[in-house]
Write an enzyme that holds these catalytic residues in place. Structure first.
Site, PDB file in Angstrom:
ATOM      1  N   TYR A 100      -0.849   3.350   5.183  1.00 57.28           N
ATOM      2  CA  TYR A 100      -0.536   3.203   3.752  1.00 57.28           C
ATOM      3  C   TYR A 100       0.595   4.415   3.367  1.00 57.28           C
ATOM      4  CZ  TYR A 100      -2.153  -1.382   3.298  1.00 57.28           C
ATOM      5  OH  TYR A 100      -2.267  -2.837   3.474  1.00 57.28           O
ATOM      6  N   GLU A 142      -8.686  -5.103   2.247  1.00 61.07           N
ATOM      7  CA  GLU A 142      -8.595  -5.200   3.664  1.00 61.07           C
ATOM      8  C   GLU A 142      -9.926  -4.558   4.284  1.00 61.07           C
ATOM      9  OE1 GLU A 142      -4.795  -3.608   4.674  1.00 61.07           O
ATOM     10  OE2 GLU A 142      -4.041  -5.029   3.800  1.00 61.07           O
TER      11      GLU A 142
END
Ligand SMILES: Cc1cc2nc3c(=O)[nH]c(=O)nc-3n(C[C@H](O)[C@H](O)[C@H](O)COP(=O)(O)OP(=O)(O)OC[C@H]3O[C@@H](n4cnc5c(N)ncnc54)[C@H](O)[C@@H]3O)c2cc1C
Ligand code: HEM
Length: 411
Positions: A100, A142
């Protein structure tokens, strides 16, 4: 879901007022973002689909959804359903928390690069904060999905080796692969409609290629079956990488790396309504799993299954479906051939020639108070979606899966 960080009102105001500017320059920012990210992190080419990149499909999806999320920056709870759908795909691709910041850094660099002086420090700082908050939402959703995949009986977290136990040609273009875990242990159940990802490690290819395949049989069989359409190239269009690799190079006894079943295109088990399944071409894979599951576990349920194919040469798994349908008194099955062969015409092995349209749909389904599930090529999906809307089917009863990056069926 709780955001780990609270944004100031000033930051929120900057974000909301700049979303339209960023969205306007979306394409340029996205292009720059991927160029820079893949230059600095070529290893990410092991995860991203190169054909989607070339056709600009997924790139738009990622950046657009960052802007869409940013528009809800003070109410991220509202976008959790959308996040979950993307997170299933990410989990299936083995996207990790550590990826990310890489995406965030390059998105900000691209914004600076494209907007130039208009991207003031205040704007860049506000977007850095907003991205972090949005990324945290994805990461936490997630994380739970990875844990759940691992916790399930027979489950696992990342890639697991599977052996091709059987390879079976189903039509001129579709071949099934029966995958059994190489470790000989249990494999987790799945919901009909879910998919797995295959990581193809291909001789001579610099990067690995990951693709999703819906499970075309039911759970609890000790194997996962996928049925893959071979994407031949034509003229100046290159052939599909993974589908042709599977068809031409992968044989019984070979080993493939697979992530655990994922996806939210599943039967709504809360609903008492009849079910209508519609598929076009290889979009039949999740439908066959749903059909077989319904016949096994909800034999009283009224089901209509409509499958469209070019003709019997392209029509895979037809005998299997006919056998399942014959086990039940509650399933109506219709085959639509776009261009029946002479043999099809003499055998009359189809119920409609040409394309599905609303009048014909109404003539076979009769009641629009049903749960409708469909999957197939995008033009097919657009027609079905439009027809269902015209017929007055509420949005909550319309369920579909894209065999590629999600798009907009209304455009
Ligand atoms: C949830 C989900 C479930 C799926 N289930 C199934 C399934 O059950 N069965 C199945 O067969 N597929 C399924 N798919 C599709 C599958 O994941 C792959 O996308 C498909 O097999 C094509 O992959 P590929 O590597 O062969 O093609 P890619 O290399 O990814 O190429 C994709 C397409 O683009 C074309 N192409 C490549 N380069 C270019 C270019 N430069 N310009 C224009 N066109 C280009 C190729 O010919 C090909 O048709 C599913 C996808 C999703 C997201
Ligand atoms: C907040 C950040 C992110 C957002 C909003 C986002 C959004 C999206 C969206 C909307 C899709 C398309 C889903 C679909 O198939 O319909 C997608 C797919 C994908 N995402 Fe993300 N994503 C983010 C972060 C990441 C990260 C960090 C990675 C890994 C480096 C990643 C890798 C991928 C890949 C590989 C796909 C599959 C499509 C392809 O390969 O072309 N994403 N993402």
């Amino acid at each position: 879901m709780t955001a780990t960080k609270t944004l100031s009102q000033e930051t929120i105001d900057i974000i909301k007022s700049t979303v339209p500017v960023l969205a306007k320059h979306g394409e340029a920012i996205t292009k720059r973002f991927y160029q820079m990210m893949f230059t600095n992190h070529p290893e990410l080419l092991n995860i991203f689909n190169h054909a989607n990149q070339k056709q600009g499909r997924q790139p738009k999806a990622l950046a657009n959804s960052v802007y869409a999320a940013a528009a809800y920056i003070d109410n991220l709870e509202a976008i959790i359903p959308v996040v979950r759908q993307i997170a299933h795909k990410h989990r299936s691709l083995n996207v990790k928390a550590e990826h990310y910041p890489i995406v965030g850094k390059h998105l900000l660099l691209a914004i600076k690069d494209v907007l130039g002086d208009a991207a003031t420090d205040d704007i860049i700082n506000a977007w850095a904060e907003a991205y972090e908050v949005i990324a945290d939402v994805f990461i936490s959703v997630e994380r739970e999905m990875y844990e759940e995949a691992e916790r399930k009986a027979g489950g696992w977290k990342e890639f697991r080796k599977f052996t091709v136990a059987k390879k079976e040609q189903e039509s001129d273009v579709i071949t099934s692969f029966y995958l059994r875990p190489t470790d000989g242990e249990e494999i987790s159940d799945f919901l009909p409609g879910q998919y797995i990802s295959i990581k193809a490690v291909i001789d001579g290819e610099e990067y690995t290629h990951i693709r999703q395949y819906s499970l075309s049989d039911v759970a609890k069989k000790g194997y996962y079956r996928i049925s893959v359409k071979r994407e031949d190239g034509r003229d100046d269009i290159p052939a599909g990488i993974v589908s042709t690799y599977l068809h031409h190079d992968v044989n019984e006894g070979d080993i493939l790396e697979v992530t655990a079943p994922a996806g939210e295109f599943v039967l709504n088990t809360e609903s008492d309504r009849p079910v209508v399944l519609l598929s076009g071409g290889v979009g039949q894979t999740p439908m066959i799993s749903m059909l077989k599951t319904l016949v096994d576990s909800a034999p009283e349920k009224q089901v209509t299954y409509i499958h469209a194919a070019i003709n019997s040469k392209y029509h895979a798994l037809g005998e299997e479906v006919t056998a399942v349908v014959s086990e039940s008194n509650n399933v109506d099955y219709y085959v639509v051939y776009e261009q029946p062969t002479d043999e099809d015409r003499s055998m009359q092995n189809y119920q409609k020639e040409g394309y599905i349209d609303l009048d014909w749909l109404k003539s076979v389904v009769k009641n629009n108070d049903a749960e409708f599930y469909f999957c197939g090529p995008v033009p097919f999906m657009k027609v079905i979606n439009q027809s269902l809307k015209e017929w007055g089917v509420p949005q909550e009863q319309i369920h579909f899966e894209f065999f590629g990056p999600a798009g907009d069926l209304d455009k």
